[in-house]
Design an enzyme around this catalytic site. Structure first.
Site, PDB file in Angstrom:
ATOM      1  N   HIS A  19       0.814  -1.218   0.000  1.00  0.00           N
ATOM      2  CA  HIS A  19       0.000   0.000   0.000  1.00  0.00           C
ATOM      3  C   HIS A  19       0.847   1.266   0.000  1.00  0.00           C
ATOM      4  CE1 HIS A  19      -3.465  -2.659   1.612  1.00  0.00           C
ATOM      5  NE2 HIS A  19      -3.464  -2.603   0.287  1.00  0.00           N
ATOM      6  N   HIS A  70      -7.862  -8.296  -7.565  1.00  0.00           N
ATOM      7  CA  HIS A  70      -8.271  -9.095  -6.404  1.00  0.00           C
ATOM      8  C   HIS A  70      -8.551  -8.141  -5.249  1.00  0.00           C
ATOM      9  CE1 HIS A  70      -6.189 -11.964  -9.003  1.00  0.00           C
ATOM     10  NE2 HIS A  70      -6.820 -12.931  -8.370  1.00  0.00           N
ATOM     11  N   SER A 100      -6.799  -2.090  -0.812  1.00  0.00           N
ATOM     12  CA  SER A 100      -6.362  -1.371  -2.014  1.00  0.00           C
ATOM     13  C   SER A 100      -7.480  -0.626  -2.737  1.00  0.00           C
ATOM     14  CB  SER A 100      -5.638  -2.319  -2.967  1.00  0.00           C
ATOM     15  OG  SER A 100      -6.389  -3.483  -3.221  1.00  0.00           O
ATOM     16  N   GLU A 142     -13.688  -9.036  -7.666  1.00  0.00           N
ATOM     17  CA  GLU A 142     -13.632  -9.923  -6.502  1.00  0.00           C
ATOM     18  C   GLU A 142     -14.564 -11.100  -6.721  1.00  0.00           C
ATOM     19  OE1 GLU A 142     -12.664 -11.993  -3.610  1.00  0.00           O
ATOM     20  OE2 GLU A 142     -11.584 -10.079  -3.854  1.00  0.00           O
ATOM     21  N   GLY A 186     -10.629 -11.576 -11.979  1.00  0.00           N
ATOM     22  CA  GLY A 186      -9.876 -10.399 -12.389  1.00  0.00           C
ATOM     23  C   GLY A 186      -8.831 -10.673 -13.445  1.00  0.00           C
ATOM     24  N   ASP A 219      -2.799  -8.644  -6.987  1.00  0.00           N
ATOM     25  CA  ASP A 219      -2.264  -9.249  -5.757  1.00  0.00           C
ATOM     26  C   ASP A 219      -3.117 -10.442  -5.325  1.00  0.00           C
ATOM     27  OD1 ASP A 219      -4.423  -7.634  -5.118  1.00  0.00           O
ATOM     28  OD2 ASP A 219      -3.667  -7.127  -3.131  1.00  0.00           O
TER      29      ASP A 219
END
Length: 288
Positions: free
Chosen positions: A19, A42, A102, A120, A149, A169
């Site tokens: 982050h 994700h 995120s 998601e 994704g 990620d």
């Protein structure tokens, strides 16, 4: 396939690295007037409770963001100050109870004409993400997609404005994720060579994890693109009594030109603040 829940890991050392890099990257990309599209492959639930059952069970935030919060904020590198300011913006008072994932971090930095596409697949996290983002004032700029994704990003590349950041990620619980990351980046760069691609990955004793940054580096180099690779190790994988992730990395293709300089003072501070044994270390390299 739906076993992974980021709520157990929110605010851990890997999130701090990921982050911090994400904030610096979005801040840079929003300096130009043209609209930016952020693709989060994700996205997770988006917002997490640090005092909830999941976080308390793992205790990972205590060795991540909560250590950062206990440090002298004035002595932190500017990018780490920006990170902590972002986290605190989702909390009232000194105690940190909420942790932004995120999609919430990206949305907080976007301008009204920018867009966020959040993917998601986990049904519970997807509903949480949609509900959490729906409460935001500018939720119309955010699209929550209950899709894979890895595949879903294809329809958004290239974006109309020709400016995009793709953050990937996955949990990597499924071994196939490593190959899917490489396939996705390869395809995405063909569709949109000038996009910025940010890949997070765990550093664990598995050949796929070891090979991923090497293959991304080769891919970027062959394409003539600049790249940046940052890793943070907090403990030895062998001597850890509690288990947990010992290290992680961020690999960026077409990164902000100033990102390496921003991370230079931050990475040794992360080692000092988040290191759990004598094996704590960092690497920071770039090319292209």
């Amino acid at each position: 396939m739906f076993s992974y829940r980021h709520a157990f890991h929110a605010g851990n050392h890997a999130d701090v690295l990921k982050h911090t890099v994400l904030i610096a990257t979005v801040q840079y990309l929003t300096q130009k007037e043209a609209a930016l599209t952020v693709l989060d492959t994700h996205a997770g639930a988006g917002l997490y409770r640090l005092d909830g059952d999941y976080a308390n069970k793992s205790g990972e935030a205590e060795e991540g963001v909560l250590r950062m919060a206990a440090a002298n904020q004035a002595e932190l590198a500017p990018v780490l100050q920006d990170y902590m300011q972002m986290v605190r913006s989702f909390n009232q008072g000194e105690k940190l109870r909420n942790y932004p994932g995120s999609p919430f971090i990206a949305q907080a930095l976007l301008r009204p004409h920018d867009r966020l596409k959040a993917f998601e697949l986990h049904p519970t996290d997807m509903r949480s993400l949609a509900g959490n983002l729906g409460q935001l004032e500018r939720h119309r700029q955010v699209t929550v997609l209950p899709e894979d994704g890895f595949e879903g990003v294809k329809k958004f590349l290239p974006p109309p404005s020709r400016r995009a950041l793709l953050l990937c990620d996955p949990s990597y619980e499924m071994k196939s994720d490593y190959g899917r990351v490489l396939d996705m980046v390869t395809d995405s760069m063909k569709r949109f060579p000038t996009g910025t691609y940010a890949i997070w990955y765990p550093i664990i004793p598995r050949p796929d994890a070891h090979d991923l940054p090497k293959r991304l580096k080769t891919m970027a180099t062959k394409a003539g693109k600049s790249w940046l690779h940052a890793t943070l190790t907090v403990k030895s994988n062998k001597t850890s009594e509690r288990g947990g992730l010992p290290a992680s990395g961020m690999f960026l293709i077409n990164p902000p030109f100033n990102l390496k300089e921003q991370l230079k003072p931050a990475m040794p501070q992360l080692v000092k603040l988040l290191g759990q044994d004598g094996n704590a270390a960092f690497t920071l390299e770039s090319g292209g």
